[in-house]
Design an enzyme around this catalytic site. Structure first.
Site, short mmCIF file in Angstrom:
data_model
loop_
_atom_site.label_atom_id
_atom_site.label_comp_id
_atom_site.label_asym_id
_atom_site.label_seq_id
_atom_site.Cartn_x
_atom_site.Cartn_y
_atom_site.Cartn_z
N GLU A 1 62.56 87.19 76.49
CA GLU A 1 61.25 87.54 75.92
C GLU A 1 60.54 88.56 76.80
O GLU A 1 60.69 88.54 78.04
CB GLU A 1 60.34 86.31 75.77
CG GLU A 1 60.54 85.52 74.49
CD GLU A 1 61.56 84.42 74.65
OE1 GLU A 1 61.90 83.78 73.64
OE2 GLU A 1 62.03 84.20 75.78
N THR A 2 59.77 89.41 76.15
CA THR A 2 58.86 90.32 76.82
C THR A 2 57.48 90.11 76.22
O THR A 2 57.34 90.03 74.98
CB THR A 2 59.30 91.79 76.66
OG1 THR A 2 60.57 91.97 77.31
CG2 THR A 2 58.29 92.75 77.27
#
Length: 283
Positions: free
Chosen positions: A43-44
């Protein structure tokens, strides 16, 4: 815009679960998806300040947006603390696809409130699940039953009878992704209570969203905490609980959870993070 790489749910570099964090205003959705794919982390987080006490945060995997992510939340507030954009001893609101999430900063730890717990369906086809995980049917369950639970994301809780059996899990990722899609699951959270220095050790799989295995999943451990409360394993409120994950990936992670409010039980999830890199996006 500035971006950061943060190891979350650890206090040492190269442990825990890495996440990207981007600080900026008016970011385009297509840019967010492409940059998340470029970084390649599970995830970012893309962060925009909305007021003195609130931030809008969107979370992207390499191939899709998700409503909430625990380790990327820890990463986000690790960056905000490091840059002096938030302060110790205060609480903030994180506006997400899963709603407004209170985040508390105290005693060097970042603790995020989870969404109201909800119980999903029991897994009645344990043989099918064992085949997907490539373990014996007898290794699943014991006194507990596999069941989907959400405190923001719906994960299937899979109780495993021993640490040895947990370590032996070797999923068929393509088939597991199809299983997730069929039953509307954000992830598969296999855990065992066969632990000496923590409540539980766990492994989390989400190949449907491009994450074969993750070294720390805050929301899933929050859901596991409520699951264990529901089945009478956890009974104490306002006590920090230690959960371990990531050892199978050589990235040990420590996730802290806490049950609150006996009248209407909720879960807090948190930990610490380490900023290991930062840079400027030149586009």
């Amino acid at each position: 815009m500035k971006f950061f790489i943060v190891d979350a749910f650890t206090d040492v570099p190269f442990g825990g679960n890495p996440a990207g964090v981007v600080l900026g205003d008016g970011m385009d959705e297509s840019f967010m998806q492409l940059f998340a794919r470029e970084l390649g982390y599970s995830e970012t987080a893309f962060v925009e300040r909305k007021s003195d006490s609130s931030f809008h945060v969107r979370f992207f995997t390499p191939n899709t947006e998700v409503d909430l992510c625990g380790h990327a939340t820890i990463a986000t507030f690790t960056v905000l603390l490091d840059k002096g954009l938030v302060v110790e001893g205060r609480s903030y609101i994180m506006k997400t696809g899963a709603g407004d999430i209170p985040v508390h900063l105290s005693n060097g730890r970042i603790m995020m409130e989870q969404a109201p717990p909800s119980l999903g369906n029991l897994c009645e086809k344990v043989t099918e699940l064992a085949e997907l995980l490539e373990i014996e049917v007898s290794s699943i369950g014991g006194a507990l039953q596999p069941r989907s639970v959400s405190t923001g994301l719906m994960d299937l809780m899979v109780p495993i009878t021993s640490r040895r059996a947990l370590d032996a899990i070797n999923p068929d990722m393509k088939a597991l992704a199809a299983y997730q899609k069929k039953y509307g699951l954000d992830g598969i959270h296999a855990f065992t209570l066969d632990a000496t220095d923590a409540l539980a050790c766990s492994r989390n799989f989400s190949p449907l969203y491009g994450i074969d295995e993750e070294s720390a999943t805050g929301t899933a451990n929050g859901a596991m905490t409520y699951y264990l409360y529901h089945y009478g394993v956890l009974t104490d409120f306002d006590v920090d609980v230690r959960c371990l994950q990531g050892e199978s990936l050589n990235r040990p992670s420590v996730i802290t959870t806490r049950l609150t409010d006996p009248m209407e039980p909720r879960v807090l999830v948190g930990g610490t993070g380490v900023v290991i890199s930062e840079g400027i996006i030149r586009i």
